[in-house]
Design a protein around this motif. Structure first.
Motif, mmCIF file in Angstrom:
data_model
loop_
_atom_site.group_PDB
_atom_site.id
_atom_site.type_symbol
_atom_site.label_atom_id
_atom_site.label_comp_id
_atom_site.label_asym_id
_atom_site.label_seq_id
_atom_site.Cartn_x
_atom_site.Cartn_y
_atom_site.Cartn_z
ATOM 1 N N ALA A 282 0.844 -1.195 0.000
ATOM 2 C CA ALA A 282 0.000 0.000 0.000
ATOM 3 C C ALA A 282 0.880 1.244 0.000
ATOM 4 C CB ALA A 282 -0.895 0.009 1.232
ATOM 5 N N PRO A 283 0.468 2.313 -0.653
ATOM 6 C CA PRO A 283 1.219 3.567 -0.573
ATOM 7 C C PRO A 283 1.215 4.102 0.860
ATOM 8 C CG PRO A 283 -0.402 3.634 -2.360
ATOM 9 C CD PRO A 283 -0.718 2.427 -1.536
ATOM 10 N N ASP A 284 2.311 4.742 1.251
ATOM 11 C CA ASP A 284 2.351 5.433 2.535
ATOM 12 C C ASP A 284 1.437 6.655 2.460
ATOM 13 O OD1 ASP A 284 4.311 3.578 3.191
ATOM 14 O OD2 ASP A 284 5.952 4.940 2.693
ATOM 15 N N LEU A 285 0.754 6.945 3.553
ATOM 16 C CA LEU A 285 -0.161 8.083 3.602
ATOM 17 C C LEU A 285 0.528 9.250 4.306
ATOM 18 C CD1 LEU A 285 -3.509 6.275 4.545
ATOM 19 C CD2 LEU A 285 -2.522 6.705 2.285
ATOM 20 N N VAL A 286 0.872 10.264 3.544
ATOM 21 C CA VAL A 286 1.557 11.448 4.066
ATOM 22 C C VAL A 286 0.712 12.670 3.741
ATOM 23 C CG1 VAL A 286 3.670 12.827 4.050
ATOM 24 C CG2 VAL A 286 3.796 10.347 3.638
ATOM 25 N N GLY A 287 0.503 13.531 4.738
ATOM 26 C CA GLY A 287 -0.260 14.756 4.510
ATOM 27 C C GLY A 287 -0.880 15.241 5.799
ATOM 28 N N THR A 288 -1.720 16.236 5.697
ATOM 29 C CA THR A 288 -2.422 16.712 6.876
ATOM 30 C C THR A 288 -3.396 15.639 7.355
ATOM 31 O OG1 THR A 288 -4.252 17.681 5.641
ATOM 32 C CG2 THR A 288 -2.296 19.075 6.003
ATOM 33 N N SER A 289 -3.819 15.743 8.587
ATOM 34 C CA SER A 289 -4.772 14.767 9.110
ATOM 35 C C SER A 289 -6.068 14.777 8.315
ATOM 36 C CB SER A 289 -5.048 15.053 10.593
ATOM 37 O OG SER A 289 -3.914 14.733 11.364
ATOM 38 N N ALA A 290 -6.508 15.944 7.871
ATOM 39 C CA ALA A 290 -7.730 16.022 7.068
ATOM 40 C C ALA A 290 -7.563 15.265 5.759
ATOM 41 C CB ALA A 290 -8.098 17.478 6.807
ATOM 42 N N GLU A 291 -6.398 15.401 5.127
ATOM 43 C CA GLU A 291 -6.133 14.702 3.869
ATOM 44 C C GLU A 291 -6.064 13.185 4.092
ATOM 45 O OE1 GLU A 291 -3.522 18.253 1.714
ATOM 46 O OE2 GLU A 291 -2.514 16.703 2.932
ATOM 47 N N ILE A 292 -5.385 12.773 5.156
ATOM 48 C CA ILE A 292 -5.263 11.351 5.443
ATOM 49 C C ILE A 292 -6.617 10.758 5.805
ATOM 50 C CG2 ILE A 292 -4.283 9.668 7.057
ATOM 51 C CD1 ILE A 292 -1.764 11.420 7.163
ATOM 52 N N ALA A 293 -7.398 11.465 6.603
ATOM 53 C CA ALA A 293 -8.731 10.972 6.980
ATOM 54 C C ALA A 293 -9.597 10.767 5.737
ATOM 55 C CB ALA A 293 -9.397 11.946 7.947
ATOM 56 N N ILE A 324 4.841 12.957 14.949
ATOM 57 C CA ILE A 324 3.864 12.121 14.236
ATOM 58 C C ILE A 324 2.834 11.562 15.206
ATOM 59 C CG2 ILE A 324 3.587 9.967 12.947
ATOM 60 C CD1 ILE A 324 6.384 10.557 11.713
ATOM 61 N N LEU A 325 3.282 11.026 16.332
ATOM 62 C CA LEU A 325 2.346 10.462 17.315
ATOM 63 C C LEU A 325 1.439 11.531 17.906
ATOM 64 C CD1 LEU A 325 4.483 7.844 19.290
ATOM 65 C CD2 LEU A 325 2.714 7.407 17.581
ATOM 66 N N THR A 326 1.996 12.705 18.155
ATOM 67 C CA THR A 326 1.184 13.782 18.723
ATOM 68 C C THR A 326 0.089 14.189 17.746
ATOM 69 O OG1 THR A 326 3.065 14.558 20.043
ATOM 70 C CG2 THR A 326 1.246 16.096 19.698
ATOM 71 N N ASP A 327 0.428 14.317 16.460
ATOM 72 C CA ASP A 327 -0.587 14.658 15.469
ATOM 73 C C ASP A 327 -1.610 13.542 15.316
ATOM 74 O OD1 ASP A 327 0.599 17.075 15.059
ATOM 75 O OD2 ASP A 327 1.356 16.647 13.047
ATOM 76 N N MET A 328 -1.162 12.288 15.376
ATOM 77 C CA MET A 328 -2.104 11.165 15.285
ATOM 78 C C MET A 328 -3.147 11.237 16.395
ATOM 79 S SD MET A 328 -0.133 7.602 14.473
ATOM 80 C CE MET A 328 0.839 7.341 12.995
ATOM 81 N N ALA A 329 -2.682 11.485 17.603
ATOM 82 C CA ALA A 329 -3.581 11.431 18.752
ATOM 83 C C ALA A 329 -4.444 12.675 18.886
ATOM 84 C CB ALA A 329 -2.774 11.215 20.031
ATOM 85 N N THR A 330 -3.907 13.828 18.500
ATOM 86 C CA THR A 330 -4.628 15.069 18.762
ATOM 87 C C THR A 330 -5.420 15.587 17.562
ATOM 88 O OG1 THR A 330 -2.692 16.410 18.176
ATOM 89 C CG2 THR A 330 -2.934 15.776 20.495
ATOM 90 N N VAL A 331 -5.056 15.150 16.349
ATOM 91 C CA VAL A 331 -5.739 15.662 15.160
ATOM 92 C C VAL A 331 -6.333 14.525 14.319
ATOM 93 C CG1 VAL A 331 -5.572 17.229 13.188
ATOM 94 C CG2 VAL A 331 -4.018 17.522 15.123
ATOM 95 N N LEU A 332 -5.503 13.576 13.899
ATOM 96 C CA LEU A 332 -5.996 12.526 13.011
ATOM 97 C C LEU A 332 -7.013 11.629 13.701
ATOM 98 C CD1 LEU A 332 -6.001 10.986 10.375
ATOM 99 C CD2 LEU A 332 -3.970 9.740 11.163
#
Length: 342
Positions: A282-293, A324-332
């Motif tokens: 699978a391609p890696d998902l890189v971008g803002t949390s909104a884009e990844i979601a 990365i973990l902080t963005d995962m937990a707080t935004v994504l």
């Protein structure tokens, strides 16, 4: 944006735990600090990869034993232990011991198959039986039996001043229900379901032998459905998806550039099946949390799971993983409907 069929219930992450061979202690400490951070951020689980004869975690059970004493709530998993390197009876003892030490938080993930580079390492690993070892599902079945309390000896009772058990000790209630199989094929999904395991599906699947167009998400979806169709719990059977996910909401420009370069270098392998096993990535998902979601909500397999263990990329710096973990937990996570554990 399509809505997922299942709201995201559990958010986890997976780390490879690399280290500098000149200073292996620092790398292991970094891994433990990342797991502690995950607990503070409210993640439901932290998983470690297993790497033999490499500069990564060769003994995840030992690392998770240490992590169990530095955390109190977060689930601790292995993704995955390759059983070709293990004696199922001894591993069952280690898993049960760490599960007891963690208060019932261990999630052991395993897989089968011959060890990597077996032609070169086989004689060191199995000097007398290298040509006779069976690396199929029987190894998993033996491990499951021992973890779940099957007899491991024809003797039990008291001999002199010592008491002996015919089952693995300690016995850890519930561990048998927290065993995971890491699989990338329909056959492995079916086997895991038939044997009452949980199912780990990652960013790699087997494409099979068909000549039609290959869609990673659809192949992965077929594995999820095959697993649940053969599991006693049916639609309630647990599946965790482990795509590589790199949110950039709070990343610096230099970090974003590095993440995008990393994903771009790995993208060509996603265009067609790789190697004799026809592995599809699978391609890696890189971008803002909104884009990844948005990309995840459009992913056929993601829409049928309610647990994830997003894989952290290899060879980044400790500070990158913190971001990365902080963005995962707080935004994504919140963008996917997840709420952090209290």
């Amino acid at each position: 944006m399509p809505s997922p069929a299942r709201p995201l219930r559990k958010l986890g992450f997976l780390t490879i735990g690399l280290f500098d061979p000149a200073d292996p202690g620092r790398g292991h400490e970094s891994t433990l600090e990342i797991i502690e951070l995950g607990e503070r951020l409210g993640f439901d689980s932290a998983w470690v990869r297993h790497r033999h004869l490499q500069y990564g975690i060769s003994s995840p059970v030992a690392v998770l034993a240490a992590a169990s004493q530095r955390t109190r709530r977060i689930g601790l998993g292995t993704a995955v232990i390759p059983l070709g390197w293990e004696n199922p009876l001894r591993l069952a003892e280690d898993l049960a011991t760490v599960d007891i030490l963690s208060g019932g938080r261990l999630n052991p993930g395993v897989s089968v198959g011959p060890p990597t580079h077996y032609e070169q390492v086989g004689k060191a690993l199995y000097p007398d039986t290298a040509d006779a070892e069976d690396f199929g599902y029987e190894r998993v079945r033996r491990l499951l039996d021992f973890v779940r309390g099957a007899s491991a000896s024809g003797f039990s009772g008291v001999e002199g001043f010592e008491a002996f058990s015919d089952v693995v000790q300690p016995q850890s209630p519930g561990l048998g229900r927290r065993m995971w199989y890491g699989g990338g094929s329909l056959g492995s999904a079916r086997w895991a379901g038939e044997h009452g395991m949980n199912f780990l599906t990652s960013s790699v699947v087997k494409a099979g032998d068909g000549d039609g167009p290959l869609d990673f998400a659809e192949i992965q979806l077929s594995h999820v459905r095959e697993f649940r169709a053969h599991h006693p719990d049916g639609e309630a059977a647990r599946v965790s998806q482990g795509l590589v996910v790199i949110p950039t909401d709070s990343a610096s420009p230099a970090q974003r550039a590095r993440y995008e370069e990393y994903a771009a270098k790995r993208l060509p392998r996603t265009a067609a099946p790789q190697g004799p096993a026809r592995l599809l990535f699978a391609p890696d998902l890189v971008g803002t949390s909104a884009e990844i979601a948005e990309r995840l909500h459009a992913h056929a397999a993601f829409r049928e799971v309610d647990e994830v263990a997003f894989a952290l990329p290899f060879s980044f710096e400790h500070e990158d993983y913190v971001q990365i973990l902080t963005d995962m937990a707080t935004v994504l996570g919140p963008a996917l409907g997840w709420r952090p554990a209290s």
